[in-house]
Enzyme design. Structure first.
Site, PDB file in Angstrom:
ATOM      1  N   SER A   1       0.835  -1.200   0.000  1.00 15.24           N
ATOM      2  CA  SER A   1       0.000   0.000   0.000  1.00 15.24           C
ATOM      3  C   SER A   1       0.878   1.262   0.000  1.00 15.24           C
ATOM      4  O   SER A   1       1.668   1.452  -0.926  1.00 15.24           O
ATOM      5  CB  SER A   1      -0.976  -0.035   1.185  1.00 15.24           C
ATOM      6  OG  SER A   1      -1.993   0.920   1.028  1.00 15.24           O
TER       7      SER A   1
ATOM      8  N   HIS B   1      -8.121  -4.873  -1.074  1.00 12.13           N
ATOM      9  CA  HIS B   1      -6.912  -4.217  -0.597  1.00 12.13           C
ATOM     10  C   HIS B   1      -6.428  -4.845   0.711  1.00 12.13           C
ATOM     11  O   HIS B   1      -7.221  -5.146   1.601  1.00 12.13           O
ATOM     12  CB  HIS B   1      -7.204  -2.731  -0.388  1.00 12.13           C
ATOM     13  CG  HIS B   1      -6.006  -1.894  -0.104  1.00 12.13           C
ATOM     14  ND1 HIS B   1      -5.087  -1.583  -1.067  1.00 12.13           N
ATOM     15  CD2 HIS B   1      -5.576  -1.305   1.040  1.00 12.13           C
ATOM     16  CE1 HIS B   1      -4.150  -0.828  -0.549  1.00 12.13           C
ATOM     17  NE2 HIS B   1      -4.398  -0.648   0.740  1.00 12.13           N
TER      18      HIS B   1
ATOM     19  N   ASP C   1      -9.854  -4.213  -5.279  1.00 12.35           N
ATOM     20  CA  ASP C   1      -9.212  -3.033  -4.704  1.00 12.35           C
ATOM     21  C   ASP C   1      -9.448  -1.812  -5.595  1.00 12.35           C
ATOM     22  O   ASP C   1      -9.302  -1.887  -6.818  1.00 12.35           O
ATOM     23  CB  ASP C   1      -7.709  -3.318  -4.594  1.00 12.35           C
ATOM     24  CG  ASP C   1      -6.936  -2.257  -3.850  1.00 12.35           C
ATOM     25  OD1 ASP C   1      -7.536  -1.252  -3.408  1.00 12.35           O
ATOM     26  OD2 ASP C   1      -5.710  -2.435  -3.697  1.00 12.35           O
TER      27      ASP C   1
END
Length: 296
Positions: free
Chosen positions: A143, A268, A238
């Site tokens: 991320s 995600h 995501d």
């Protein structure tokens, strides 16, 4: 950043900081022992504490993998990646350096980028003193940490300082200029909401003029040639999938060797929250790709 936004960001820090430490029980790899030490690294943006994971096998000097955790640039919880760091150290046979970089809103861009790059440069240069092989190094993150990974690789290329053997880009925000509401998901309620994403971006990049900078939005850059080989992992559900897929294609078009895998039916941060089978498969893909890349 307005005062109210700053208060919101601090609230998110507290809330998500606790939540993000809860890794899915079937992803904790409790059978893998933990051999760690803490090291303090001086950088151009202040000292950074790093947790160093050593492989249990007697391999010296081992290659190095520098890991950057996620958390929207606002959550300072490197321990959320403990399971990944332990698995990679054991499976790839490398030293893993888990970086506790500074976060926004207290320390916004460019502080995390400076710290991420300086820690990686230090790892390259200090191998002899720390019993690892700094000439065989890889970087990666999850991320926000994947965004920092891309920034480290670009900075190293532009400065001509070192060349990682591999960069791991896992579920990265790569276009911070686009409106998060325009980032679609095939499921009705994906993990990342536009409101949360806007809060992350406003905290990390207080000056809108920086949003298109290639160290902030690597996916908007058009000069990708010469970057290190990449493993790009995206998740079907995501909101960040499209920009990750596009970055993989752009790297490949620029002549960068790319392994790209989009995991189906997951959202995600599935490498932390599950489902466990997909999370384990993705983490193993990271470790095995690293092992190949870091082999002499």
């Amino acid at each position: 950043m307005s005062f109210s936004r700053r208060i919101q960001a601090r609230g998110v820090q507290l809330l998500l900081g606790r939540m993000m430490s809860r890794v899915h029980e079937d992803l904790r790899f409790t059978d893998i022992p933990k051999r760690t030490e803490s090291i303090r690294v001086e950088t151009g943006a202040g000292p950074v504490t790093c947790t160093v994971y050593r492989p249990s096998a007697a391999v010296a000097p081992a290659p190095v993998y520098v890991n950057f955790h996620g958390g929207g640039f606002v959550v300072a919880r490197p321990q959320q990646d403990d399971h990944i760091c332990r698995y990679i150290a054991a499976t790839a046979g490398c030293v893993v350096i888990n970086v506790d970089y500074a976060v926004a809103p207290q320390r916004p861009y460019p502080v995390p980028v400076t710290q991420a790059y300086d820690v990686t440069a230090w790892a390259v240069e200090s191998g002899t003193a720390n019993d690892w092989d700094g000439s065989r190094i890889a970087v990666g993150g999850h991320s926000a940490g994947a965004n920092l990974t891309a920034a480290v690789c670009r900075t190293a290329r532009d400065r001509g300082t070192f060349t990682p053997r591999l960069q791991i880009i896992d579920s990265a925000p790569l276009d911070q200029l686009a409106d998060p509401a325009a980032k679609r998901s095939p499921v009705p309620k994906p993990l990342l909401t536009p409101q949360l994403m806007r809060l992350f971006t406003a905290a990390y990049v207080p000056d809108p003029a920086d949003l298109a900078h290639p160290l902030v939005s690597p996916g908007l850059a058009d000069d990708l040639a010469g970057l290190p080989p990449a493993l790009v992992i995206t998740a079907e559900n995501d909101r960040l999938r499209d920009e990750g897929d596009a970055y993989a294609k752009a790297l490949e078009a620029a002549g960068v060797p790319v392994t790209h895998r989009c995991f189906e039916g997951v959202d995600h941060y599935f490498t932390h929250t599950g489902p466990a089978p997909a999370g384990r498969e993705a983490i193993d893909l990271m470790a095995t790709t690293l092992r190949t890349a870091l082999t002499v």
